[in-house]
Enzyme design. Structure first.
Site, PDB file in Angstrom:
ATOM      1  N   HIS A 306       2.346   7.192 -73.499  1.00  0.00           N
ATOM      2  CA  HIS A 306       0.874   7.391 -73.309  1.00  0.00           C
ATOM      3  C   HIS A 306       0.397   8.443 -74.310  1.00  0.00           C
ATOM      4  O   HIS A 306       1.070   9.499 -74.939  1.00  0.00           O
ATOM      5  CB  HIS A 306       0.710   8.252 -71.954  1.00  0.00           C
ATOM      6  CG  HIS A 306      -1.017   8.237 -71.558  1.00  0.00           C
ATOM      7  ND1 HIS A 306      -1.732   9.183 -72.025  1.00  0.00           N
ATOM      8  CD2 HIS A 306      -1.666   7.535 -70.653  1.00  0.00           C
ATOM      9  CE1 HIS A 306      -3.040   9.007 -71.685  1.00  0.00           C
ATOM     10  NE2 HIS A 306      -2.837   7.960 -70.819  1.00  0.00           N
ATOM     11  N   ASP A 363      -0.810   1.846 -66.346  1.00  0.00           N
ATOM     12  CA  ASP A 363      -1.099   0.523 -66.416  1.00  0.00           C
ATOM     13  C   ASP A 363      -0.017  -0.182 -66.112  1.00  0.00           C
ATOM     14  O   ASP A 363      -0.235  -1.354 -65.900  1.00  0.00           O
ATOM     15  CB  ASP A 363      -1.601   0.461 -67.748  1.00  0.00           C
ATOM     16  CG  ASP A 363      -2.692   1.041 -68.163  1.00  0.00           C
ATOM     17  OD1 ASP A 363      -3.711   0.890 -67.439  1.00  0.00           O
ATOM     18  OD2 ASP A 363      -2.900   2.110 -69.167  1.00  0.00           O
TER      19      ASP A 363
END
Length: 428
Positions: A306, A363
């Site tokens: 991320h 996600d």
């Protein structure tokens, strides 16, 4: 740390006041740099630049911390509801029961759209991308609510906030219905926010829609996890567009367009597409991980790592439990979930990923949940938008409440041609 940092260049010395943070990084106020030195800073992507002071969301990427108004995301995901979190983000405090009941009532009363909005949605071609339809719907919503457009009137701002939150499930569901060519439903006051959204998305005039409490709970959690995430691309877009005194509707529509980009809101779709491709090609997980580690292969592992979180994404741990529970409870064989779990296990036991602190992000599992619920992959980002709306509204309102705010106007460093004379066409 002293109250000022000193900037020196040639014969110029400038004191930069230190802006203290309650958590996280302090900042250096460079607002006098241009006027005092004639020069600006260069920060591609604004990765070192704070555009505002905010009290809404705190993220510590190294420690895997996410808090809304000081409350840990783990506690909110377990104990709160999406509308309670929406109220917290927008108004700054957890509501009492009476205040929350009033907020729910006000939101519920604004779920119904003007009939001409329904006609507008029917004008979009079948197969149009839901994010394009949703962005247009939000822009149009302002034209149907002209008494909520004054950005300097607190009552109109509050009404616009309620209208946007109340209308969003209907707008998002209609965007889906429009893309698949199915008839639109009307919201029902006896259903909760999430229940209404699911029924609007999957219900038909022919039969009652059966509401699964486990699915409702999962979506409540997903929306809470997505509700705000500091100054990301779409949130910064909302603030920037709003800084011109554009209406809240126009600002939210701009946020949708920013979120639609594959580098921002489309990651969960990319994860699902990766898993489907691996299944179709029959690639085992150890082989795929080896390909990912080989930089020459060009193979990427979607859903890991991320931009902000350098340790673990706290949202991923929360949603993984819901994914496993929902998909297992369905009684169906879900090979994509099995593949995801195996891929995660292989990667997290590999020194390559351990040393680089590459962990699954939120996600990695959300796409599996959305797919299991029956949503097509191109609609995943619209679901993201539904959760993110309260954060955008909170950020927009915070920016407008700042007495020092200015219209956003980034500088540039010009590196093009210097002055040159126009050349007539016959001499080029």
């Amino acid at each position: 740390m002293t109250d000022n940092a000193t900037f020196k260049h040639e014969d110029v010395e400038l004191q930069l006041p230190v802006v203290k943070a309650s958590n996280g990084n302090d900042g250096y106020n460079i607002s006098q740099l241009l006027s005092k030195t004639g020069n600006v800073t260069l920060d591609p992507g604004f990765v070192n630049t704070a555009s505002c002071e905010s009290t809404i969301t705190f993220i510590d990427g190294n420690e895997g911390i996410l808090r809304y108004r000081g409350y840990p995301i783990e506690q909110l995901a377990e104990k709160s509801t999406f509308l309670e979190v929406a109220h917290l983000l927008i108004h700054g405090e957890l509501p009492t029961q009476d205040v929350l009941d009033t907020f729910k009532y006000d939101v519920s009363n604004r779920m119904m759209l003007d009939e001409r909005m329904r006609e507008l949605y029917r004008c979009f071609p079948r197969g149009a991308h839901p994010m394009q339809v949703l962005s247009a719907g939000l822009s149009a919503l302002g034209s149907f609510n002209r008494r909520t457009l004054d950005v300097h009137d607190p009552e109109q701002v509050n009404e616009a906030s309620l209208r946007l939150i109340g209308s969003m499930p209907t707008l998002a569901a209609y965007a889906y219905k429009s893309s698949v060519g199915e008839p639109f439903q009307y919201p029902q006051k006896n259903l909760s926010y999430v229940e209404n959204y699911l029924r609007l998305s999957f219900g038909t005039p022919q039969e009652d829609y059966e509401i699964d409490p486990a699915v409702v709970n999962a979506f409540e959690t997903l929306f809470i996890l997505h509700a705000d995430h500091e100054q990301n691309c779409s949130t910064s877009t909302v603030r920037m567009v709003g800084s011109s005194d554009a209406t809240m509707y126009a600002s939210m529509s701009a946020g949708v367009n920013a979120l639609s980009g594959p580098l921002h809101g489309g990651a969960n779709q990319a994860v699902l597409e990766m898993l489907v491709k691996l299944r179709e090609e029959g690639v085992d997980m150890k082989t795929y991980v080896a390909q990912v580690k080989d930089k020459k292969s060009g193979v990427k592992l979607m859903g890991f790592g991320h931009r902000v979180y350098k340790n673990h994404d706290p949202r991923a741990t929360i949603i993984k439990g819901h994914a496993d529970k929902l998909l297992r409870a369905s009684g169906k064989s879900n090979d994509l979930l099995d593949m995801a779990l195996e891929l995660e296990e292989v990667a997290l036991n590999d020194e390559y990923f351990i040393s680089r602190k590459l962990y699954p992000n939120v996600d990695f599992y959300t796409g599996l949940i959305y797919e299991a619920m029956g949503f097509p992959a191109n609609y995943f980002t619209a679901l993201f938008t539904l959760g993110r709306l309260p954060g955008w509204i909170a950020q927009w309102r915070e920016d407008h409440a700042d007495p020092t705010r200015k219209i956003s106007r980034p500088r540039q460093i010009y590196v093009g041609e210097t002055e040159r004379d126009y050349v007539p066409m016959d001499k080029r």
